[in-house]
Design an enzyme around this catalytic site. Structure first.
Site, PDB file in Angstrom:
ATOM      1  N   ASN A  33      31.793  32.293  51.326  1.00  0.00           N
ATOM      2  CA  ASN A  33      32.351  32.646  52.637  1.00  0.00           C
ATOM      3  C   ASN A  33      31.507  33.771  53.205  1.00  0.00           C
ATOM      4  OD1 ASN A  33      34.692  31.163  53.454  1.00  0.00           O
ATOM      5  ND2 ASN A  33      35.804  32.066  51.746  1.00  0.00           N
TER       6      ASN A  33
ATOM      7  N   CYS B 124      39.785  46.969  46.416  1.00  0.00           N
ATOM      8  CA  CYS B 124      39.367  46.574  45.066  1.00  0.00           C
ATOM      9  C   CYS B 124      38.238  47.476  44.609  1.00  0.00           C
ATOM     10  CB  CYS B 124      38.906  45.121  45.059  1.00  0.00           C
ATOM     11  SG  CYS B 124      38.471  44.538  43.402  1.00  0.00           S
TER      12      CYS B 124
ATOM     13  N   CYS C 224      32.191  43.539  44.111  1.00  0.00           N
ATOM     14  CA  CYS C 224      31.352  42.321  44.183  1.00  0.00           C
ATOM     15  C   CYS C 224      30.671  42.288  45.557  1.00  0.00           C
ATOM     16  CB  CYS C 224      32.199  41.069  43.976  1.00  0.00           C
ATOM     17  SG  CYS C 224      33.135  41.114  42.433  1.00  0.00           S
TER      18      CYS C 224
ATOM     19  N   CYS D 175      48.326  32.283  47.621  1.00  0.00           N
ATOM     20  CA  CYS D 175      47.189  33.060  47.136  1.00  0.00           C
ATOM     21  C   CYS D 175      47.505  34.514  47.493  1.00  0.00           C
ATOM     22  CB  CYS D 175      45.940  32.542  47.839  1.00  0.00           C
ATOM     23  SG  CYS D 175      44.500  33.547  47.553  1.00  0.00           S
TER      24      CYS D 175
ATOM     25  N   SER E  22      35.718  34.620  37.065  1.00  0.00           N
ATOM     26  CA  SER E  22      34.619  34.477  38.025  1.00  0.00           C
ATOM     27  C   SER E  22      33.323  34.853  37.320  1.00  0.00           C
ATOM     28  CB  SER E  22      34.833  35.412  39.218  1.00  0.00           C
ATOM     29  OG  SER E  22      36.078  35.141  39.809  1.00  0.00           O
ATOM     30  N   LEU E  23      32.403  33.903  37.193  1.00  0.00           N
ATOM     31  CA  LEU E  23      31.164  34.178  36.456  1.00  0.00           C
ATOM     32  C   LEU E  23      30.001  34.512  37.403  1.00  0.00           C
ATOM     33  CD1 LEU E  23      30.670  31.675  33.490  1.00  0.00           C
ATOM     34  CD2 LEU E  23      30.926  34.153  33.404  1.00  0.00           C
TER      35      LEU E  23
ATOM     36  N   CYS F 233      38.700  36.475  50.526  1.00  0.00           N
ATOM     37  CA  CYS F 233      39.593  37.626  50.424  1.00  0.00           C
ATOM     38  C   CYS F 233      39.030  38.836  51.169  1.00  0.00           C
ATOM     39  CB  CYS F 233      39.942  37.920  48.974  1.00  0.00           C
ATOM     40  SG  CYS F 233      38.844  39.024  48.140  1.00  0.00           S
TER      41      CYS F 233
ATOM     42  N   GLU G 269      46.425  41.011  52.086  1.00  0.00           N
ATOM     43  CA  GLU G 269      46.366  39.635  52.573  1.00  0.00           C
ATOM     44  C   GLU G 269      47.096  38.677  51.634  1.00  0.00           C
ATOM     45  OE1 GLU G 269      42.037  40.115  54.714  1.00  0.00           O
ATOM     46  OE2 GLU G 269      42.239  38.768  53.021  1.00  0.00           O
TER      47      GLU G 269
ATOM     48  N   CYS H  43      31.828  40.093  48.685  1.00  0.00           N
ATOM     49  CA  CYS H  43      33.266  40.031  48.958  1.00  0.00           C
ATOM     50  C   CYS H  43      33.670  41.114  49.966  1.00  0.00           C
ATOM     51  CB  CYS H  43      34.022  40.220  47.648  1.00  0.00           C
ATOM     52  SG  CYS H  43      35.766  40.536  47.871  1.00  0.00           S
TER      53      CYS H  43
HETATM   54  S1  SF4 Z   1      35.787  39.172  44.463  1.00  0.00           S
HETATM   55 FE1  SF4 Z   1      37.754  39.886  43.642  1.00  0.00          FE
HETATM   56  S2  SF4 Z   1      37.158  41.327  42.027  1.00  0.00           S
HETATM   57 FE2  SF4 Z   1      35.329  41.049  43.320  1.00  0.00          FE
HETATM   58  S3  SF4 Z   1      35.471  42.718  44.823  1.00  0.00           S
HETATM   59 FE3  SF4 Z   1      36.454  40.897  45.738  1.00  0.00          FE
HETATM   60  S4  SF4 Z   1      38.624  41.190  45.283  1.00  0.00           S
HETATM   61 FE4  SF4 Z   1      37.481  42.522  43.897  1.00  0.00          FE
END
Ligand code: SF4
Length: 359
Positions: free
Chosen positions: A304, A121, A125, A114, A228-229, A347, A101, A128
């Site tokens: 999101n 990935c 997370c 972006c 990213s915390l 994402c 993307e 996500c």
């Molecule tokens: S937020 Fe970023 S690092 Fe975390 S799983 Fe999604 S793409 Fe990967």
């Protein structure tokens, strides 16, 4: 890079083009025309009448088919635009069929690309869509550069009086997990003879790959760092970001402190606000303590929604209180606008939606 990986002209950059031409006995000064055509003009057709014969002959011999070099020309397989027309999200197909993307975001009077650094990935997370899909492979430098060139072509065609100003890695993937390719791509992207986005306008984001943050500082790389915390205690963070077990919060904060001291640069911390998980005043106070002595800016991000996570974004009152506590402690804290939601701009969401539709 594996032996079988295609060799793309977009992987090379200026020095690489010079080297390849010289290896075939073509004078180095021809690199200028080819580099300009590829990276400044974004051409995908190299049969240019303005190229001098030695370069034209080299291209005929070496580019296309089995001759050695390919071009990275990702195919648009899906496109969505926000209702205000300012954000456009593309699902791009790479040479091996993988899809990634890329987003053009137009707000605050700026155009930002972006982009993705990996297909999928490995960081997992929980909130996500990309993390929920898992890791497929790293992108090559040319595949990273090609996303920026795609966005620039869109701008040239539809908004000819504007130009791409900013670049962020908030598409698919963890950029610091693909360090060498990302940094080589950024060398190419920030070269003012080509794509020409200045390092001050480029942000590399990470979920906290500690050794790579230290390496960026050591190598004196001129890009902005965004971390990213999402949690101010180990438990809070690792419930959202499993990789926090590998690189614990205390180590991450120490790495950020060291990065700040070495580079003198401000660090941007991302915080996705999730109701009941990380939006309490106690969490905000702990965050303030954690970041003491680090030149920081905190970006609060609304969640999101994704199919694989049942959390919801923080209520407005909780979010404003969170922001108030941080600002009162003297740390700049802003809300990131929620522009992308109607184009599935979190994402991985466009790809996830498409997989869902075709399942
Ligand atoms: S937020 Fe970023 S690092 Fe975390 S799983 Fe999604 S793409 Fe990967």
């Amino acid at each position: 890079m594996s032996q079988s990986a295609p060799r793309s002209l977009h992987d090379l950059g200026y020095a690489g083009i010079e080297r390849e031409l010289a290896a075939d006995g073509v004078k180095r000064h021809h690199a200028k025309a080819l580099h300009r055509s590829l990276y400044r003009e974004g051409n995908l057709d190299l049969s240019r009448p303005d190229f001098l014969p030695p370069l034209r002959q080299w291209i005929e011999r070496r580019v296309g088919g089995e001759k050695g070099f390919t071009l990275d020309a990702p195919e648009v397989v899906d496109e969505t635009r926000s209702s205000d027309g300012l954000t456009r999200k593309y699902l791009l197909r790479l040479q091996d069929g993988q899809t990634i993307e890329t987003v053009l975001m137009g707000y605050d009077n700026r155009l930002t690309a972006c982009i993705s650094s990996q297909a999928g990935c490995a960081m997992g997370c929980v909130f996500c869509a990309t993390g929920q899909m898992g890791f497929v492979r790293h992108l090559r430098p040319g595949e990273i550069v090609a996303q920026v060139l795609h966005v620039q072509r869109v701008i040239r065609a539809d908004m000819p009086d504007r130009r791409l100003r900013n670049l962020v890695f908030m598409g698919m993937g963890e950029p610091l997990h693909n360090y060498n390719s990302v940094m080589h791509a950024l060398d190419i992207i920030s070269d003012c003879r080509g794509v020409g986005i200045g390092p001050a306008f480029i942000s590399v984001s990470t979920v906290g790959v500690v050794p790579a943050i230290l390496r960026m500082a050591e190598e004196g790389l001129p890009y902005n760092l965004a971390v990213s915390l999402h949690g101010s205690s180990e438990g809070e963070r690792s419930a959202l970001i499993p990789v926090s077990k590998k690189w614990p919060l205390a180590d991450l904060v120490e790495a950020c402190r060291s990065y700040g001291a070495t580079t003198g640069r401000r660090i941007f911390f991302g915080w996705t606000l999730i109701a009941g998980k990380n939006d309490s005043p106690e969490t905000a106070h702990r965050l303030v303590d954690l970041l003491k002595g680090i030149d920081s800016h905190i970006n609060l991000i609304p969640l999101n929604p994704t199919a694989g996570f049942d959390g919801t974004t923080a209520q407005t009152a909780a979010a404003l209180e969170f922001q108030r506590i941080i600002k009162e402690a003297g740390i700049p804290c802003t809300f990131r606008q929620r522009r992308g939601i109607d184009v599935a701009a979190g994402c991985g969401q466009l790809k996830a939606n498409r997989l869902h539709k075709t399942a």
